[in-house]
Design an enzyme around this catalytic site. Structure first.
Site: not given
Length: 282
Positions: A95, A97, A99
């Site tokens: 993953e 990311d 955010e």
């Protein structure tokens, strides 16, 4: 940008220019709170007291240069999280990311980044942005090739996760990933450790997306569109062999010196037995 020796041939790359969101993405949850507008050139996610919303890419990718322009929830966004990331599936997933943690009106957003490899994350780096990400669209990019995962904001690199497999550190290089995004309520932790709760009087909260671009290797039926069977040279694809030159490294150091607010490799309280091994290798 400097180039690396290409590791394999790469062609037939998928590119989405002036994105048609109907062609590129599925609205996956939110019961109508995710919308595709403006002749499929704009996508919006919304969050209210009942539900957030999200979408995912129709295609899976294994390496590429992925760009998306976002305009984040304006005003008092405390408690909200806008997540934009690439992920594979399963307990040993990879993953990458972005955010965006909302905040009280007038306070800056926190940009939270993380990299998971083989199901293991705990590689958080956080930044305050040098602009207001709610006033206009800004480009958030991932350059993911066999040697690097580089996070960029408006073309400025902010983080480089290097391939250190030769030294025992897993790298996301064999699991295809989809692109995901969601807008959701995380007021149990997102703003000052959960001290500031979502003010639902400001709902619905809305984040907007445009100008998706994926110059990337598409994974389909167990086969990548990048491979030695295809004609063309990986060297001709700038992102495939790209790494940061000295000016780019200087820009990244400037961002990290002035706007980075958390780095997992400096958190002694979190890692009392010693930092993760990559912390001493980069």
């Amino acid at each position: 940008m400097a180039s690396l020796i290409p590791l394999l041939l790469c062609s037939s790359l998928a590119m989405a220019v002036a994105a048609n969101f109907y062609q590129d993405f599925d609205l996956t949850w939110g019961d109508g709170r995710a919308k595709i507008l403006n002749n499929a050139q704009l996508l919006t996610l919304s969050l209210d007291h009942t539900s957030g919303s999200g979408f995912q890419s129709k295609k899976e990718y294994l390496f590429g240069k992925i760009d998306m322009q976002l305009k984040l929830v304006p005003g008092n966004s405390a408690g909200t999280v806008t997540a934009y990331y690439l992920s594979s599936q399963g307990p040993t997933h990879d993953e990458i990311d972005f955010e965006f943690l909302g905040n009280l009106t007038g306070d800056p957003y926190t940009l939270h980044t993380n990299v998971y490899t083989q199901g293991k994350g705990n590689r958080e780096m956080q930044f305050k942005l040098w602009f207001d990400p709610t006033k206009d669209f800004h480009t958030y990019s991932v350059l993911w090739n066999p040697r690097h995962v580089i996070f960029m904001v408006d073309g400025t690199p902010i983080r480089d996760f290097k391939n250190l497999e030769s030294r025992g550190i897993p790298f996301p290089n064999n699991q295809p990933m989809r692109i995901y995004s969601s807008l959701w309520n995380a007021d149990d932790w997102a703003t000052r450790g959960g001290l500031v709760k979502t003010n639902w009087n400001n709902a619905p909260f809305t984040a907007s997306y445009r100008n998706f671009n994926a110059d990337a290797c598409v994974w389909s039926s167990g086969i990548s569109s990048c491979g030695p069977r295809n004609s063309g040279s990986a060297a001709a694809r700038g992102w495939w062999s790209q790494e940061m030159d000295t000016p780019s490294q200087d820009r990244m150091r400037w961002v990290q010196k002035n706007y980075m607010i958390y780095h997992y490799c400096t958190d002694l309280k979190r890692f009392p037995q010693g930092f993760p091994p990559e912390c001493s290798m980069t």
